[in-house]
Structures are given as structure tokens and as C-alpha cells.
Write an enzyme that holds these catalytic residues in place. Sequence first.
Site, PDB file in Angstrom:
ATOM      1  CG  ASP A 195      -1.798   1.138   1.412  1.00  0.00           C
ATOM      2  OD1 ASP A 195      -1.584   2.159   0.736  1.00  0.00           O
ATOM      3  OD2 ASP A 195      -2.726   1.036   2.232  1.00  0.00           O
ATOM      4  CE1 TYR A 210      -2.771  -0.983  11.198  1.00  0.00           C
ATOM      5  CE2 TYR A 210      -2.708   1.419  11.224  1.00  0.00           C
ATOM      6  CZ  TYR A 210      -3.114   0.242  10.643  1.00  0.00           C
ATOM      7  OH  TYR A 210      -3.848   0.272   9.493  1.00  0.00           O
ATOM      8  CE  LYS A 212      -5.180  -7.036  10.034  1.00  0.00           C
ATOM      9  NZ  LYS A 212      -5.186  -7.136  11.485  1.00  0.00           N
TER      10      LYS A 212
HETATM   11  P1  13P Z   1      -5.285  -0.831   4.790  1.00  0.00           P
HETATM   12  O1  13P Z   1      -4.575  -1.850   5.680  1.00  0.00           O
HETATM   13  O2  13P Z   1      -5.910  -1.487   3.612  1.00  0.00           O
HETATM   14  O3  13P Z   1      -4.375   0.294   4.459  1.00  0.00           O
HETATM   15  O4  13P Z   1      -6.511  -0.262   5.642  1.00  0.00           O
HETATM   16  C1  13P Z   1      -6.248   0.317   6.882  1.00  0.00           C
HETATM   17  C2  13P Z   1      -7.446   0.874   7.565  1.00  0.00           C
HETATM   18  O5  13P Z   1      -7.293   1.451   8.611  1.00  0.00           O
HETATM   19  C3  13P Z   1      -8.789   0.675   6.992  1.00  0.00           C
HETATM   20  O6  13P Z   1      -9.782   1.260   7.794  1.00  0.00           O
HETATM   21 MG    MG Z   2      -4.133   1.823   3.339  1.00  0.00          MG
HETATM   22 MG    MG Z   3      -4.959  -2.365   1.996  1.00  0.00          MG
END
Ligand code: 13P
Ligand code: MG
Ligand code: MG
Length: 366
Positions: free
Chosen positions: A11, A228, A231
Site C-alpha cells: 500500500d 501499527y 494491515k
Molecule cells: P489498509 O490496511 O488497507 O491500508 O486499511 C487500513 C485501515 O485502517 C482501513 O480502515
Molecule cells: Mg491503506
Molecule cells: Mg490495503
Amino acid sequence: MRSTISVIKADVGGLAGHHMVPEQLLEVARNSLADGKKSGIIEDFHVTAVGDDLQLIMSHTKGENNEEVHSLAWNTLKKAADVAEKLGLYGAGQDLLKDTFSGNVKGMGPGVAEIEMEERPSEPIVVFMADKTSPGAFNLPLFRVFADPFNTAGLVIDPSMHSGFTFEIMDVYENRIVKLNAPEELYDILALVGSIGRYIIRRVYRRSDEETAAAVSTTKLNLIAGKYVGKDDPVAIVRAQHGFPALGEILEPFSFPHLVPGWMRGSHYGPLMPVSVGDARPSRFDGPPRICALGFILHEARLIGPSDLFSDPAFDETRRKANIIADYMRRHGPFMPHRVESQEMEYTTLPSVLEKLKERFEELEE
Ligand code: 13P
Ligand code: MG
Ligand code: MG
Ligand code: 13P
């Protein structure tokens, strides 16, 4: 010939939130990989996006963990992140955690799945890409593909699959792996991989010749960074047909929208919804979590295709069910089991709330 398929993703910035990758970034990535192809680092590539994750699918003859291939991917993601920054995209460079490349993108933030193989005369391959979830999301479907005869008819009726598969399972907390054999160790496998936050199916091998059948990205961003940073939306590669599960056996487990952690702020359980690449733009409460599947033929290290495998009305009912489950889960609001366990949360105010209330807690006498 020996060929390798490498899927490297990150990302590097989203529009208009953690939602999708705009065309400008895809174009930068395509141009960069085209240069890599021209200079002979890779033989072929396909660039796509699933949600806010930019996906580099590359084929080559250099093997797994190759420095030139990883460096090309890293520089490509960097270039895309620079454009994301210029455009003011949200979370520009989110998954690029290090400044300098040191030979391999593993541990630097991007997700990586690779398989080097002796190419069969026809080498069908499925590339899975998920957004708003984590690598454990593949545990249930991969168990069903490679160990459940009610899913995979070939385990029963195909002589070349009848001896079963070996699961390489990673303990992401202790950074160690264990190899277990199906069918005789089925219950041990399930005792581990049912814990989708800790024990992750990382690779699957065919037992008759130890050929790799599947590989999953297992980079745990939150463990790498110690806090964090996003994700770790996972990818996986699975080989199909002729001694491996049929294409339809590989896709079948995704007709059940099982609950996975991720979704809003990486902190909520929701159903994994199989969608076409065009529909991989999670927007409801930043979800629900999505999975896309692209089918390729790898031939002489070239990528023929892809076919967008979940753009099939046969998955309409799964999507409908996922929407019903999404409604049901959302009604729990901030309560578990919609919200994930405290130790799995990627945002939390609990320590500061407890600190603030510390003087107001009273010991009970009895
Ligand atoms: P991503 O991990 O896809 O960047 O999404 C993070 C998030 O906080 C979605 O609410
Ligand atoms: Mg993201
Ligand atoms: Mg993502
Ligand atoms: P075809 O007869 O269309 O080749 O299909 C064979 C098969 O095994 C389908 O799963």
C-alpha cells in the site's frame, strides 16, 4: 525450464482514504516494470490493484529471493510512493518502512509470495490478492483446498494427489515453522491453523515429489514495525491442475464468506467477499474485506492472461451472503466479536483510558 512467479505488493497511498489505487500509480508501476523487462531482469509482468494495495505480478528465471527482482519491485513501489506523495494521496508510502534497499524486500514492509518451479507443459496459476485482512485469512481456504476431500475431489480420485500435501505452518510470534502432513496429521494441522492470528499456512508442498503447490505472503507489518503501520493485506499463489487441485477446487472454498480480521482500522472481524478486480474498492466501513483471484498460464516464463476469476455470477450468492453477514456484524458496533481481541487491535485507546481512570478504580473488599 525453471521459472519463478513473484508477487510483491504494498500500500503506497490511496484515494480517497484506504480505498483504491488511482490510475497514475498503476501507470508508474507499469512503466517501471516495462523497463525491468526490457533490461532482462524479468520476463513478463502484470500490474493491478486490490483496494488500496498495489500489486506487482512478475515472472522470471532468476529464482526466489532474487536481489535484482526484489530491487526492481522495491524501486517500482518507491516510484509509485513518490507520485502518491506528490498527489497528496492518503497514507503515501504506508507500507515502505525502510529507506535503503538491502538485497531483499522481506522485512521492509511489502508482502511477498514467490514460487520457483519446473514449468509443466501447461502451468495454470492462481494469484490471490486480499485487502482489509491478514495472512491468516488464507488458512481456512487453503486447508480446504489441500486437505478436505469434501472440497477437493482430486484428493480422492486423482492418483497424483492421493498421497496428500505437506503444510508449512509459521508461528508468527516465535518466528519459527513446522511442516505437517495431510491426511495423517489433519487434527494437529487444525489445532494450529484454527488460530489465524498466530499460526499461518505459509507454503504447501505435494508429498509425492515435494513440488511447491502454494505460497502465502506472511509479512506481519505490525510485528516488523513494533507498532501499527498498516494491515498486512496478504497475497497467495496456487498452482492448478495436473497433479495439483483443479482451478475450480482452488476457488470453491471462497464460496463461503468466512470471518477474517481486518476491515475498519484493521480491528474488526468481517466476511471475506470474493469480487472482480473492478469491484475491489472497499467502501462500506472501509470493507467488507475483499479477495480477488487472477488466473494465468505461465509459459516459458511469460504470463498468459489473466482471467478475473471471481467475476462469475456463480459467486453472486456468496457476495449476497457476505453483505448479510456484514450487516449482522456491524450491528455489534464496538463490541466483540465484531471488534477484534485487545491484543490484535491496531488502534487502541485502552492504555490511556486505564491510565486516566487509575485513581477512580476502587478495590472490592469481598
Ligand atoms: P489498509 O490496511 O488497507 O491500508 O486499511 C487500513 C485501515 O485502517 C482501513 O480502515
Ligand atoms: Mg491503506
Ligand atoms: Mg490495503
Ligand atoms: P474438461 O473435461 O473440461 O477438461 O474438465 C476436466 C476437469 O477435471 C474439470 O475439473
